[in-house]
Design a protein around this motif. Structure first.
Motif, mmCIF file in Angstrom:
data_model
loop_
_atom_site.group_PDB
_atom_site.id
_atom_site.type_symbol
_atom_site.label_atom_id
_atom_site.label_comp_id
_atom_site.label_asym_id
_atom_site.label_seq_id
_atom_site.Cartn_x
_atom_site.Cartn_y
_atom_site.Cartn_z
ATOM 1 N N GLY A 311 0.859 -1.181 -0.058
ATOM 2 C CA GLY A 311 -0.088 -0.010 0.028
ATOM 3 C C GLY A 311 0.899 1.482 -0.065
ATOM 4 O O GLY A 311 1.644 1.379 -0.825
ATOM 5 N N GLU A 312 0.532 2.014 0.941
ATOM 6 C CA GLU A 312 1.457 3.051 0.928
ATOM 7 C C GLU A 312 1.818 3.724 2.499
ATOM 8 O O GLU A 312 1.107 3.152 3.322
ATOM 9 N N PHE A 313 2.773 4.655 2.852
ATOM 10 C CA PHE A 313 3.169 5.043 3.976
ATOM 11 C C PHE A 313 3.140 6.569 3.862
ATOM 12 O O PHE A 313 4.104 6.945 3.239
ATOM 13 N N THR A 314 2.326 7.268 4.731
ATOM 14 C CA THR A 314 2.836 8.743 4.682
ATOM 15 C C THR A 314 3.501 9.112 5.657
ATOM 16 O O THR A 314 3.264 8.991 6.921
ATOM 17 N N VAL A 315 4.601 10.105 5.139
ATOM 18 C CA VAL A 315 5.372 10.691 5.969
ATOM 19 C C VAL A 315 5.109 12.354 5.966
ATOM 20 O O VAL A 315 5.115 12.626 4.645
ATOM 21 N N ASN A 316 4.845 12.819 7.046
ATOM 22 C CA ASN A 316 4.628 14.385 7.095
ATOM 23 C C ASN A 316 5.987 15.077 7.313
ATOM 24 O O ASN A 316 6.511 14.845 8.371
ATOM 25 N N ILE A 317 6.558 15.684 6.338
ATOM 26 C CA ILE A 317 7.772 16.478 6.767
ATOM 27 C C ILE A 317 7.740 17.999 6.626
ATOM 28 O O ILE A 317 6.915 18.416 5.830
ATOM 29 N N THR A 318 8.587 18.764 7.478
ATOM 30 C CA THR A 318 8.699 20.228 7.330
ATOM 31 C C THR A 318 9.948 20.326 6.899
ATOM 32 O O THR A 318 10.849 19.900 7.447
ATOM 33 N N VAL A 319 9.775 21.248 5.724
ATOM 34 C CA VAL A 319 11.433 21.462 4.882
ATOM 35 C C VAL A 319 11.640 22.805 5.129
ATOM 36 O O VAL A 319 10.777 23.715 4.789
ATOM 37 N N GLY A 320 12.708 23.063 5.764
ATOM 38 C CA GLY A 320 13.072 24.504 5.720
ATOM 39 C C GLY A 320 14.525 24.559 5.047
ATOM 40 O O GLY A 320 14.663 23.913 3.996
ATOM 41 N N GLY A 321 15.373 25.522 5.381
ATOM 42 C CA GLY A 321 16.762 25.709 4.771
ATOM 43 C C GLY A 321 16.423 26.498 3.337
ATOM 44 O O GLY A 321 15.176 27.106 3.418
ATOM 45 N N THR A 322 16.904 26.266 2.232
ATOM 46 C CA THR A 322 16.852 27.179 1.091
ATOM 47 C C THR A 322 16.437 25.993 0.019
ATOM 48 O O THR A 322 16.519 24.802 0.168
ATOM 49 N N LYS A 323 16.207 26.509 -0.818
ATOM 50 C CA LYS A 323 15.612 26.024 -2.225
ATOM 51 C C LYS A 323 16.785 25.190 -2.946
ATOM 52 O O LYS A 323 16.506 23.727 -2.990
ATOM 53 N N GLU A 324 17.995 25.543 -2.575
ATOM 54 C CA GLU A 324 19.181 24.722 -3.221
ATOM 55 C C GLU A 324 19.618 23.626 -1.947
ATOM 56 O O GLU A 324 19.954 22.807 -2.491
#
Ligand code: NQM
Length: 361
Positions: A311-324
């Motif tokens: 099936g599937e596994f949902t991971v909720n992530i918060t992404v900071g830093g810069t685009k690069e």
């Protein structure tokens, strides 16, 4: 106690019930699980890596945490206990076990337990339901790979980066070539070699059993894994269960990335917790092997659906830093756990029980 933790199952011990001497402890754990034996017929193990696991639990020695958890991957046909990696599935059972065993007190409705995995120093907050101060196991939460529903175990990781390898990208690169194949060598809770399924002649959508029978594929994967382990600062990984190997492909069933994981020699029935977090992290790194394959949702808070054989596994992530140079600041996910059994287990004579004064805290 025996618990199902997420999509795994294991024996949970109080550290104080096991010898503090590591060789003695491992002798007992091998005997209790019935190893070495491909069927583990003389012990509690289920003859598969996902059911040959042990949690050793105590009050935390870290003043900022509640509980210390040592994860032990017990070999099946080899007399080996590997404490190198984390296990986010067995972790899910640690909070209920700690409350059941009186290591911490439950609150009235919901209890948050801060658990330090001592294998890697990774800290997680587990939130479980404790109505009236008692652990609740029944509920409506569903995770793919486990039949039925159960009470939710919400897990948040804050600092999984470089858990075993020392840094998120141990080679300093988002992409390397190992044994002729493009790979991303990454550790956000689990050392993982991410590679395109098509680069080893697969679609990435094959059923798990088919991949598990594929001797040629396994040989090829090991040819990549052994040198990759060295590049990841893990030394000779011939007898280690890390790095895990994850074949990726474009999503097929509405998720963001399709995966087939090898842990490292069997194909996982679904995907490991930290492995899912680590793949989701690779998805947001520009230039990684995942680029052009994963669909990455917009925004700082991303709900990444990782497809796997069950099936599937949902991971909720918060992404900071810069685009690069993005940084995954937080990862949250849902598991369930269930108490299966409570009792006394018997080690073989020769796998000696601890003398009382040797008992660990
Ligand atoms: O990646 C299996 C499992 C695991 C580990 C393995 C895990 C994780 O599904 O955090 O949970 O990779 O051997 O229990």
């Amino acid at each position: 106690m025996m618990f199902r933790g997420g999509t795994s199952k294991g024996a949970y011990f109080l550290a104080s019930d096991l010898p503090s001497d590591v060789a003695e402890r491992d002798r007992i754990l091998l005997s209790v699980m019935g190893s070495p034996d491909p069927r583990q017929v003389d012990g509690l193990g289920g003859a598969h890596p996902l059911t040959s696991k042990v949690a050793v639990v105590s009050k935390s020695k870290d003043k900022d945490c509640d509980i210390d958890f040592l994860f032990c991957q017990v070999g099946i046909d080899k007399p080996m206990v590997d404490t190198t990696p984390n296990c986010g599935n067995i972790l899910a059972g640690v909070a209920p076990f700690a409350i059941e065993r009186g290591l911490i007190e439950a609150r009235k409705d919901v209890t948050a337990v801060k658990v330090r995995t001592i294998n890697t120093g990774t800290v997680a907050e587990l939130v479980i339901e404790t109505p009236g101060g008692v652990v609740n196991y029944e509920g409506e939460a569903k995770i793919d790979g486990v039949p039925g529903t159960a009470a939710p175990v919400v897990i948040n990781f804050l600092d999984a980066e470089g858990s075993v390898c020392g840094s998120l990208l141990p080679t300093g690169n988002v992409k390397d070539k190992v044994a002729g194949v493009d790979v991303t060598l990454i550790d956000n809770g689990m050392p993982v070699v991410v590679l395109r399924a098509s680069d080893v002649g697969k679609t990435g959508y094959e059923p798990r059993d088919q991949l598990d029978r594929d001797v040629e594929l396994k040989k090829r994967i090991e040819e990549i894994r052994i040198p990759a382990g060295k590049f990841m600062n893990l030394g000779d990984v011939t007898n280690k269960v890390v790095p895990k190997m994850i074949l990726i492909a474009p999503p097929k069933t509405g998720g963001h990335i399709a995966t087939r994981s090898f842990i490292p020699h069997e194909c996982h029935a679904s995907i490991g917790v930290f492995a899912a977090v680590t793949v989701a992290t690779a998805c947001v790194l520009p230039g990684s092997v995942v680029q052009g394959i994963a669909k990455v949702p917009e925004g700082r808070d991303k709900s990444m659906s990782v497809e796997h054989p069950a099936g599937e596994f949902t991971v909720n992530i918060t992404v900071g830093g810069t685009k690069e140079k993005p940084i995954v600041e937080r990862a949250g996910l849902l598991r369930t756990a269930r108490k299966l059994f409570e009792g006394k287990t018997f080690a073989r004579v020769g796998a000696r029980a601890p003398a009382p004064r040797q008992a660990a805290e």
